[in-house]
Design an enzyme around this catalytic site. Structure first.
Site, mmCIF file in Angstrom:
data_model
loop_
_atom_site.group_PDB
_atom_site.id
_atom_site.type_symbol
_atom_site.label_atom_id
_atom_site.label_comp_id
_atom_site.label_asym_id
_atom_site.label_seq_id
_atom_site.Cartn_x
_atom_site.Cartn_y
_atom_site.Cartn_z
ATOM 1 N N GLY B 231 0.799 -1.229 0.000
ATOM 2 C CA GLY B 231 0.000 0.000 0.000
ATOM 3 C C GLY B 231 0.828 1.273 0.000
ATOM 4 O O GLY B 231 0.359 2.331 0.409
ATOM 5 N N THR B 232 2.073 1.204 -0.464
ATOM 6 C CA THR B 232 2.914 2.401 -0.424
ATOM 7 C C THR B 232 2.996 3.102 -1.781
ATOM 8 O O THR B 232 3.858 3.944 -1.990
ATOM 9 C CB THR B 232 4.344 2.049 0.024
ATOM 10 O OG1 THR B 232 4.848 1.031 -0.845
ATOM 11 C CG2 THR B 232 4.372 1.564 1.443
ATOM 12 N N PHE B 300 7.403 -1.135 4.751
ATOM 13 C CA PHE B 300 6.006 -1.477 4.484
ATOM 14 C C PHE B 300 5.758 -2.115 3.118
ATOM 15 O O PHE B 300 4.781 -2.815 2.942
ATOM 16 C CB PHE B 300 5.138 -0.212 4.600
ATOM 17 C CG PHE B 300 5.365 0.542 5.864
ATOM 18 C CD1 PHE B 300 4.939 -0.001 7.083
ATOM 19 C CD2 PHE B 300 6.044 1.738 5.881
ATOM 20 C CE1 PHE B 300 5.176 0.668 8.270
ATOM 21 C CE2 PHE B 300 6.281 2.411 7.070
ATOM 22 C CZ PHE B 300 5.850 1.876 8.272
ATOM 23 N N LEU B 364 -1.939 -7.213 -15.174
ATOM 24 C CA LEU B 364 -1.950 -8.511 -15.872
ATOM 25 C C LEU B 364 -2.237 -9.675 -14.937
ATOM 26 O O LEU B 364 -2.716 -10.704 -15.380
ATOM 27 C CB LEU B 364 -0.600 -8.752 -16.553
ATOM 28 C CG LEU B 364 -0.164 -7.728 -17.605
ATOM 29 C CD1 LEU B 364 1.200 -8.091 -18.150
ATOM 30 C CD2 LEU B 364 -1.185 -7.649 -18.730
ATOM 31 N N ARG B 508 5.606 14.780 6.549
ATOM 32 C CA ARG B 508 4.547 15.354 5.737
ATOM 33 C C ARG B 508 3.243 15.467 6.521
ATOM 34 O O ARG B 508 2.506 16.425 6.397
ATOM 35 C CB ARG B 508 4.322 14.506 4.483
ATOM 36 C CG ARG B 508 3.271 15.110 3.594
ATOM 37 C CD ARG B 508 3.235 14.479 2.254
ATOM 38 N NE ARG B 508 2.412 13.282 2.266
ATOM 39 C CZ ARG B 508 2.195 12.537 1.194
ATOM 40 N NH1 ARG B 508 2.755 12.872 0.050
ATOM 41 N NH2 ARG B 508 1.452 11.465 1.256
ATOM 42 N N TYR B 571 15.511 12.783 -7.137
ATOM 43 C CA TYR B 571 14.296 12.871 -6.350
ATOM 44 C C TYR B 571 14.003 14.322 -6.076
ATOM 45 O O TYR B 571 14.887 15.049 -5.638
ATOM 46 C CB TYR B 571 14.584 12.207 -5.005
ATOM 47 C CG TYR B 571 13.612 11.140 -4.641
ATOM 48 C CD1 TYR B 571 13.832 9.828 -5.024
ATOM 49 C CD2 TYR B 571 12.472 11.436 -3.892
ATOM 50 C CE1 TYR B 571 12.944 8.838 -4.682
ATOM 51 C CE2 TYR B 571 11.585 10.444 -3.557
ATOM 52 C CZ TYR B 571 11.823 9.148 -3.943
ATOM 53 O OH TYR B 571 10.943 8.170 -3.609
#
Lengths: 680, 642
Positions: B231-232, B300, B364, B508, B571
């Site tokens: 879920g990252t 994670f 797929l 964040r 980044y």
């Protein structure tokens, strides 16, 4: 944001322009020496890496771009790369500027003296300078002044020095190098010299483009050059040259800088120093080679009054916003950026369009003096052969009428409204007393006293009719050069007026066809953005409807009661050019085997003959500028073909059927649809 | 951690696991006392209808002179939301906050920074964003289940699923938790309590065969499947297409988390694809091995997710990216199972079918098992850092390091803004001596060496291998750095730099509490464009913010995170105070300047619109035809990529 400010087709009356300040005023009230020695600390580009002139040259010679070309050239010529590097270093040596503050200070001092004697005022829009300062801080800047006089670039540097702005480096033609001392002085005030033509020389091109790009990218100094490439002898803007613009846009397109600001600058002279010189040049007296001694001969000039200069620094145009949704920058991703590549069609057309927009931005902010309007009236009267001239009252009335019209069309007219019009007119006439004669309250062009304008030393024997004509032509062309300053204001409505005049019916479609034909024909003569026929047509319609000249409905174009005067005026604006192009067509029809070199002298002879026999009304058709433009247009349209290579190098191959047909269409004898061009 | 403790702990874990698999124990809390250390084990068992274990946490308190808390978390759970935030990053117990004194603090016990006061953060935040502690926008604290649309269930599918015995749930919390990744807009919406289309059902297959059954049923009943790993995702890949009318089933691979075998002869391990990075690494470490694959999200993210997105790890210079690590993949597609017939290290058998799977982003099928390379654990690890006078010199140094092919396990270059940010995250120093030393260092660099504090930048380094080689390697790299004006700046700075990677995502959430939003994105590019792209993209961010009416200038920063022979990975981070703002994208600028669409985050739905431009129409056609063949009914309907 800035791009939209460059040009909008909608109501030109609403255009906002800054106010002017006279920069000479302070010079008249304080010490020039102290001014020349003042503390000079301009705002610089925020990303600047300061470097010396010599380091700059090193950076060029060590750049990947140049390195690549050097290797290539050394392989092709079979010489060592050291030799080629040496050659490159020599080119750079010949080219490079050596900007020195002391020389600039010297110029600041002397120019102050000169300007104060020559000019009444030098007016600058100071808000424009503030915008420029901001632009210089944020991004690399390119200054693009209009080019009407040798004065232009000295004046630019002088202004920037005065207002404590970063001094530019200026691309100048190699011909200045002829003047030894002056050439070097100009070099030390920031000029760098480029050969006029170096078409095939890869190495030269590489050194030159890399030199310009490095100065620009590093924010070393604003780069200044003339979009028009050379001084316009006719005061009409010239078709922009794309080479340098291409170079300065390149760093942005390739992502080497975030953005570049292009700043159009409009410089307008109330009286051009080179007035008569230009006219003579256009008539075929060759341009004297620039020499230092020649410059001193020009001292006579110093005793005259040249009125005022207006310099308008336009809104900076961001290359990024110009390119937005226009250019796909990722096309540069697959080839290393130091390998020179020919710009794609897409880039070329983008640069071309941008160049036109910038020239139009220059035109729009060009200040027009009342004299410009008087020149319209006087030339039209002269062509109508009104021998005894125009009464002063009538002239004033016409000038006022024209003032109102031009303002409605968005002209940047500097007409002092607080002074009665008659005074405005007479003071304008007195400034240009060399060109007009006033006797018994009637004004006309000073065509008879032209003897005085002759170069001293020439024998003044019996004057042949031909010589007399040429002397007359000098005055007429000088006068025309003032009228031309405002042509850009009237050109679109004038094209429409002529189209209405020539079109067989008042059907809108037919008028549009006729408009489109004329516009296409004259696109070498005036600044008409490529591919903008529909916009131009709409703009012209809008202006003429707004001023109550026309009524346009779905199908038809109708002339209003009071519109006839405007239409008559507008048609006569274009008329000299129409007739000029017709004569050129006629001339070509009568030729067999003509080379490009022979063209100008031969067509000139032909025109003189026609003028003397009275078959041609407009003396200004003698202008070689018009003749060259007409030929270029005919070549573009395919009526004339230039043969390249082989024994017949430079020979013009003529398509007489087409030339004939074009002549007839221009003369309104053939409807546009049926003309050959309509099928092109 | 003393090895005894580790051993103890392992025993406990093993014990617990077998106990848990009985799925019978109620709430428990037990303490284990053993030789000099104390472990506290917390077992939470869900009261949910499925009666499934949710969390096991084990805290070990080592008895040492200075009591330290060593934490070890063993995650084996279905209901991750009980230890993880449902609307923010990471563990619920770990977060930044301003305490009563107004000082920033990082809570929890899991990280080096945990429990520490960060004195510089507040000032940095206030000056960088003009943020004000008075203006707070707290997130919606708990999920309001009524805001979640009731599930659209495919009864026939459900009935057959029940008969297979594979656990599932249509609980609102379970569904919402699996409806998003960690893009700014996704988290933002959750904080505001806005919930869009979410999966209708969550299933937890336990092994490859379970997946085969689920996919078969999905095909049979025309149900849309969206595989869910860690879920990252930061590419909107997990967002449910709002236009999807079929029942959407989230296929959670978290229960497929075993290492099936380790082959020490060939140095490979066969692993179930649901295993989470940190577990994989820890389990392999127990046998003395590692994969060396350490993406920033490794706490994670899952193995299957790495394969599906072409992930890249921090230490790729030694171990390689996922495509270099993978030897064999098993994937279940609507057409059946795809796998190669042998495990040869390289084959010339036409285009490599693995490359259809890697980067397929769940369109797929589901990756169920992966054989990947393993390496003996490195004998020695050493951090390092270098200060450069400016970013340009730093990039030039990295380029030279890449040219000489002597890049350490990891080498990263932070720009000046990020350096300052890292500085602001320094925890409170305990002794006068340390602060004195810091002052001295600062003086040396800025005054003595003449570095401009507003231009200098820092590279962080991580060396791995045997001790001697590491030291030799270290010298080589520092020698190169010296040629570019770089000064060695100590191990501690390096280590802190890497630690930042894990906590930055937590930061964040703090920003969002105070109207500051931030996002990161990555790209890769040829070396000659690195500087230009960094400058232009940062400038574009600043300009877009200005044009869009963002009141305060944004933080716009970047770091070079990977070096390659022919280019680098960069980044970008940006953040700004948004009172009255809109989102925008800098991808256009990257592509125009010759950067790639993504280096390792993937395309998802976020970057789909640029795919055709990136890989050409023919390329799109090829991918499309593969999709059409493998999954003609669009069972894997997350609509990523194409």
């Amino acid at each position: 944001m800035a791009s939209k400010a460059v040009y909008s087709h909608r109501d030109p009356m609403l255009k906002k322009r800054d106010d002017f300040e006279d920069m000479l005023e302070e010079r008249r009230n304080s010490s020039d020496l102290r001014y020349a020695l003042k503390c000079y600390t301009p705002v610089l580009y925020k990303g600047l890496t300061p470097c010396k002139v010599s380091e700059l040259k090193q950076m060029v010679l060590q750049s990947d771009q140049l390195g690549y070309v050097i290797t290539q050239v050394s392989k092709e010529k079979g010489v060592t790369s050291d030799e080629v590097t040496g050659e490159a270093a020599a080119i750079l040596e010949e080219m490079a500027q050596r900007l020195q503050l002391s020389t600039v200070r010297f110029f600041a001092f002397t120019l102050s003296k000169v300007f104060k004697t020559l000019f009444r005022s030098i007016c600058i829009n100071e808000e424009g300078l503030q915008r420029l300062q901001q632009a210089i801080h944020n991004h690399p800047v390119v200054l693009l002044p209009s080019h009407r006089s040798y004065m232009d670039f000295l004046l630019m540097s002088y202004i920037l020095y005065t207002y404590d702005l970063a001094l530019p480096v200026i691309a100048a033609g190699m011909d200045f190098m002829g003047m030894k001392v002056v050439g070097e002085m100009l070099r030390m005030s920031g000029a760098f010299f480029i050969r006029r033509s170096f078409g095939g020389d890869k190495l030269y091109w590489a050194v030159f483009s890399e030199y310009v790009k490095i100065m620009l990218k590093n924010g070393y100094a604003p780069v200044e050059f003339f979009l028009e490439g050379t001084r316009s002898r006719t005061a009409k803007s010239l078709t922009p040259k794309l080479g340098l613009l291409n170079i300065v846009m390149d760093p942005f397109l390739k992502g080497e800088v975030f953005d570049i600001s292009l700043v159009p600058v409009s410089i307008s002279y109330e009286r051009t120093l080179e007035e008569a010189l230009y006219a003579r040049e256009l008539l075929g007296v060759p341009k004297p080679k620039e020499s230092t001694s020649g410059l001193f001969k020009a001292r006579k000039i110093l005793s005259e009054d040249y009125g005022s200069i207006h310099v308008y620094f336009g809104q900076p145009v961001s290359v990024r916003s110009l390119a937005e949704s226009r250019v796909n920058r990722s096309q540069f991703n697959l080839i290393p950026r130091h390998i020179p590549t020919r710009p794609s069609e897409e880039i070329l057309s983008f640069v071309n369009d941008s160049a036109y927009r910038l020239v139009r931005a220059q035109e729009e902010n060009m200040v027009l003096k009342p004299w410009v309007l008087l020149a319209f009236v006087l030339l039209q009267k002269q062509a109508a052969e009104e021998k005894q001239g125009t009464a002063l009252d009538e002239l004033t009335e016409q000038a006022v009428w024209l003032r109102d019209l031009s303002r409605q069309y968005g002209a940047f007219l500097h007409w002092p409204d607080h002074i009665p019009p008659s005074e405005v007119v007479s003071s304008s006439l007195s400034l240009h007393r060399g060109l007009v004669r006033i006797s018994e309250g009637r004004v006309q062009l000073a065509l008879e006293q032209v003897g005085g304008q002759q170069v001293p030393g020439e024998t003044r024997g019996a004057i042949t009719p031909e010589e007399e004509l040429l002397n007359k032509a000098v005055v007429i062309l000088s006068c025309a050069s003032y009228r031309n300053q405002a042509l850009n204001v009237f050109i679109r409505p004038a094209l429409l007026a002529s189209a209405i005049h020539t079109a067989a019916s008042n059907r809108k479609q037919e008028i549009y066809n006729s408009f489109s034909f004329l516009r296409n024909m004259f696109s070498n003569e005036f600044i008409l953005c490529p591919g903008a026929t529909v916009q131009d047509f709409e703009e012209a319609c809008y202006l003429l409807v707004k001023t109550g000249t026309l009524q346009i409905n779905q199908q038809e174009v109708l002339i209003t009661e009071r519109g006839h005067r405007t239409l008559a005026f507008l048609t006569s604006v274009l008329d000299p050019f129409l007739q000029g192009y017709q004569v050129v067509c006629r001339f070509l029809c009568e030729q067999d085997g003509l080379t490009e070199k022979q063209f100008i002298p031969a067509v000139r002879k032909f025109i003189i003959k026609h003028l003397l026999t009275g078959r041609l009304r407009y003396t200004e058709v003698l202008s070689s500028d018009l003749q060259k433009n007409a030929l270029a247009a005919l070549i573009r349209l395919g009526a004339v073909q230039k043969i390249k290579g082989g024994e017949e190098q430079g020979t013009l191959k003529l398509n007489k059927v087409m030339l004939n047909s074009l002549e007839d269409t221009l003369g309104g004898k053939l409807p546009t649809q049926k003309s050959v061009v309509a099928h092109l | 951690m003393p090895s005894q403790v580790t051993h103890e702990l392992l025993l406990i874990c093993t014990c617990l696991c077998s106990c848990l698999s009985l799925r019978s124990t109620p709430h428990q809390l037990c303490r284990v006392q053993s030789q000099g250390c104390k472990a506290s084990i917390c077992i939470l068992i869900s009261q949910n209808s499925n009666r499934i274990v949710t969390v096991v946490e084990i805290y070990i308190f080592a008895k040492q002179a200075q009591p330290r808390i060593l934490t070890c978390t063993y995650i084996h759970f279905f209901h991750r939301q009980e230890i993880m935030k449902w609307n923010g990053w990471g563990y619920s117990d770990s977060k930044f906050l301003y305490n009563k004194k107004g000082q920033a603090e990082f809570t929890g016990k899991r990280y080096r920074l945990s429990g520490m006061i960060i004195p510089g953060l507040r000032e940095w935040m206030e000056s960088t964003f003009s943020a004000n502690l008075q203006h707070k926008t707290p997130a919606a604290p708990i999920l309001n289940s009524s805001a979640v649309q009731p599930p659209t269930l495919n009864e026939a599918f459900l009935k057959e699923l029940k008969s297979t015995g594979i656990p599932f749930s249509h609980d609102a919390e379970d569904r919402v938790f699996r409806s998003h990744g960690h893009c700014l807009h996704e988290i933002f919406a959750l904080r505001e309590g806005k919930i869009g289309r979410v999966p209708d059902l969550v299933v937890w297959p336990n092994c490859h065969n379970d997946v085969v059954k689920i996919v078969e049923l999905a095909c049979k009943h025309n149900v849309c499947l969206i595989p869910y790993g860690g879920g990252t995702s930061v590419s909107s890949a997990l967002e449910c297409p709002p236009e999807e009318t079929r029942s959407i089933v989230s296929l959670d691979t978290s229960q497929m988390n075993r290492i099936l075998w380790i082959d020490e002869k060939n140095l490979t391990a066969h692993v179930e694809a649901g295993i989470v990075g940190q577990d994989l690494e820890r389990l392999l470490n127990e046998s003395g091995y590692c994969t060396g694959h350490e993406p920033d999200s490794m706490e994670f993210s899952s193995l299957g997710g790495w394969v599906a997105t072409r992930a890249s790890g921090m230490k790729k210079n030694i171990y390689g990216n996922i495509e270099d690590l993978v030897v064999h993949i098993k994937m279940v597609t609507p057409r059946g199972v795809i796998e190669k017939s042998c495990q040869g290290p390289r084959m010339s058998t036409g285009p490599d079918v693995h490359h259809f799977i890697m980067g397929s982003e769940g369109t797929l099928g589901v990756v169920t098992e992966v054989t990947m390379k393993i390496r003996p654990m490195p004998e020695y690890q050493k951090y390092g850092s270098v200060v450069f006078p400016n970013f340009e010199m730093g990039v030039a140094c990295l380029r030279e390091v890449a040219r000489q092919r002597c890049a350490p396990a990891s080498i990263r270059l932070m720009d000046n803004e990020q350096f300052k940010f890292g500085h602001a995250l320094k925890p409170q120093v305990s002794s006068i001596f340390t602060s004195f030393l810091d002052g001295l260092k600062k003086f040396y660099i800025t005054k003595f060496k003449g570095f401009d504090p507003n231009r200098l930048c820092v590279a962080t380094l991580l060396f791995e291998g045997d001790r001697e080689k590491v030291l030799q390697h270290e010298k080589q790299v520092y020698d190169i750095a010296a040629k570019f004006g770089g000064l060695a700046a100590g191990e501690d700075n390096g280590q802190r730099g890497y630690m930042l990677t894990f906590v930055i995502a937590y930061l964040r959430d703090l920003g969002m509490d105070y109207y500051v939003i931030g996002e990161s994105f990555e790209t890769s590019m040829p070396w000659d464009r690195v500087l230009d792209i960094c400058r232009n993209v940062k400038a574009r961010i600043v300009r877009e913010c200005k044009d869009k009416g963002v009141q305060f200038p944004p933080l716009s920063t970047c770091r070079v995170t990977q070096t390659y022979d022919a280019g680098a990975c960069v980044y970008f981070y940006f953040a700004f105070n948004y009172r009255g703002l809109i989102l925008f994208c800098s991808r256009e600028e990257i592509l125009a300047n010759g950067g790639s669409l993504s280096h390792h985050h993937g395309v998802g739905k976020l970057r789909k619109e640029w795919m055709r431009e990136s890989i050409s129409s023919v390329g799109m056609g090829m991918l499309k035809s593969v999709k059409d063949y493998v999954d003609p009914n669009n069972i894997f309907g997350n609509r990523n990529l194409l």
